[in-house]
Design an enzyme around this catalytic site. Structure first.
Site, short mmCIF file in Angstrom:
data_model
loop_
_atom_site.label_atom_id
_atom_site.label_comp_id
_atom_site.label_asym_id
_atom_site.label_seq_id
_atom_site.Cartn_x
_atom_site.Cartn_y
_atom_site.Cartn_z
N LYS A 148 0.83 -1.21 0.00
CA LYS A 148 0.00 0.00 0.00
C LYS A 148 0.86 1.26 0.00
CE LYS A 148 -3.44 2.87 0.71
NZ LYS A 148 -4.43 3.22 -0.31
N CYS A 178 -4.39 10.99 1.15
CA CYS A 178 -3.54 9.80 1.02
C CYS A 178 -2.08 10.11 0.72
CB CYS A 178 -4.10 8.88 -0.06
SG CYS A 178 -5.68 8.13 0.38
#
Length: 443
Positions: free
Chosen positions: A211, A268
């Site tokens: 990720k 993010c």
């Protein structure tokens, strides 16, 4: 059960419900839970409200503050809470810990095996370390026996999160043991009708790192093309759009995330980059490339100010129209938004700033307060302005023509911060500058 009714959790839970899974959304904010149960999404995401209302009508989704009841009534719990940045850049895991404790306490009362899957973005070692320990302490059960554990990172993008959930490029399953991974894989196979995208099954720590590495690589592509844009801007006749297209045909590079502009924002990329940098430094490794990516991005928004001053001179007392506040189109999210840096820089230059965004105005008001003026349309925003800066590439702004700027502005000067316009259509009609566009007259 899905813990956390933010962009990740609510979208995921509603999408599960749309594919006939019974889903329970859990959040600590009672106001948010009540709104969701009325069919009102607490944020804007294309297609989400319609899916939510349908799922509620069919009885396949409900929201609650009762964590215990949600766990006891479900077979798998997805933890989708936020992991914001701490002052030193590292990930704040208090919401993950709180959710894990609530889940663990419920598991103490539950008979039979239950899977816990962490979709929150967490530093490598979190699932197999702190989360596993917390669940075991609170439940009195042993991981791998009384309950299963997976790291299941999400790769959805705000503005296209529903489509990304239904059509992901891959599914990553980090598993504590084979039973946990196989259970989660079977769920996704059912969700995708037996034809899932590629499934990567690996260890917990590898899934966590996948990720972070994914977001860091995409952020690196953005900063790379912005650095090339800053070079091209100084070369007569150069255009970063042409350069990006030329290199994007190379299969080793690809065209995605090669759009030059004012930098990336959102919940993010900046957060995850800082967290990965902090994690690297905790291992006594200096991540020089990651730091450079962040450094380029930090200074990129101020290119808009440089271009504006090149067009109209000093900004003192000038009225500047800022078109776009959300960090990207098709969302109302202004977390880490480039627009906030641009607006504050304009104010420090003494400019009078008027702003407009199709969706993000309520969120912007909470942050910017009375420091700026708020317009109700792009046309109103442009009225009497001495300069306009396009900060977010909404379709509404892409449709504006040179004549629109001429009609409404006092001085038709346009800074294309997102490369949404054909510069050949604008140059000669208005004062025009764009990120990565060199002076005319070169060869």
């Amino acid at each position: 059960s899905v813990f956390g009714l933010g962009y990740v959790g609510l979208t995921f839970g509603v999408c599960l419900a749309s594919r006939e899974f019974k889903a329970i959304g859990v959040d600590v904010e009672s106001g948010k839970v009540e709104a969701v149960n009325r069919g009102e999404a607490p944020f804007y995401e294309p297609g989400l409200s319609e899916l939510l209302r349908d799922a509620l009508e069919r009885g396949l989704f409900r929201a609650t503050t009762d964590a215990r009841g949600a766990v006891l009534a479900s077979d798998v719990t997805f933890i989708c809470v936020g992991t914001p940045s701490l002052p030193d850049g590292s990930a704040d895991l208090k919401y993950v810990e709180s959710a894990a404790r609530a889940v663990g306490r419920a598991l103490r009362e539950k008979e039979g095996w239950h899977l816990v899957a962490i979709r929150s973005t967490v530093p490598p070692g979190t699932c197999g370390g702190h989360v596993k320990k917390t669940l075991e302490e609170e439940s009195g059960k042993r991981a791998g026996e009384g309950f299963g554990l997976c790291a299941n990172p999400e790769f959805t993008k705000e503005g296209s999160a529903v489509n990304d959930t239904f059509n992901p490029d891959r599914i990553v399953i980090g598993e504590l043991d084979e039973r946990s991974g196989s259970f989660l894989e079977s769920l996704y196979r059912e969700f995708h009708g037996g034809k899932p995208p590629p499934i990567v099954r690996t260890s917990l720590v590898n899934a966590e790192l996948i990720k972070y590495a994914s977001n860091a690589f995409l952020a690196m592509k953005v900063s790379f093309i912005n650095e090339i844009a800053n070079i091209a801007q100084r070369v007569p006749g150069a255009d970063v759009e042409v350069i990006a297209r030329g290199i994007g045909f190379d299969k080793r590079i690809g065209p995605l995330f090669l759009r030059a502009g004012l930098g990336f924002g959102g919940s993010c990329f900046p957060k995850d980059l800082r967290a990965l940098i902090g994690f690297s430094e905790s291992l006594e490794h200096e991540p020089k490339i990651l730091k450079a990516v962040l450094e380029v991005n930090e200074r990129q928004p101020y290119k808009a100010i440089e271009l504006a001053k090149a067009l109209v001179g000093s900004l003192e007392g000038k009225k500047v129209a800022v078109l776009g506040l959300a960090f990207k189109p098709d969302t109302d999210d202004i977390r880490e938004a480039v627009s906030l840096k641009v607006v504050r820089a304009l104010l420090s230059e003494g400019a009078r700033v008027v702003v407009y965004d199709p969706k993000a105005m309520p969120n912007a008001r909470r942050v910017l307060g009375g420091s700026v003026e708020y317009a109700t349309s792009a046309e109103e925003c442009l009225k009497g302005a001495d300069c306009a800066i396009v900060v977010t590439e909404w379709d509404e702004f892409k449709r504006l023509k040179p004549e629109d700027f001429i009609r409404f502005m006092r001085t038709p000067a346009v800074v294309d911060g997102r490369r949404v316009y054909d510069h050949m259509e604008f140059i000669g009609k208005v004062r025009f500058a764009a990120i990565g566009l060199g002076p005319l007259g070169g060869s």
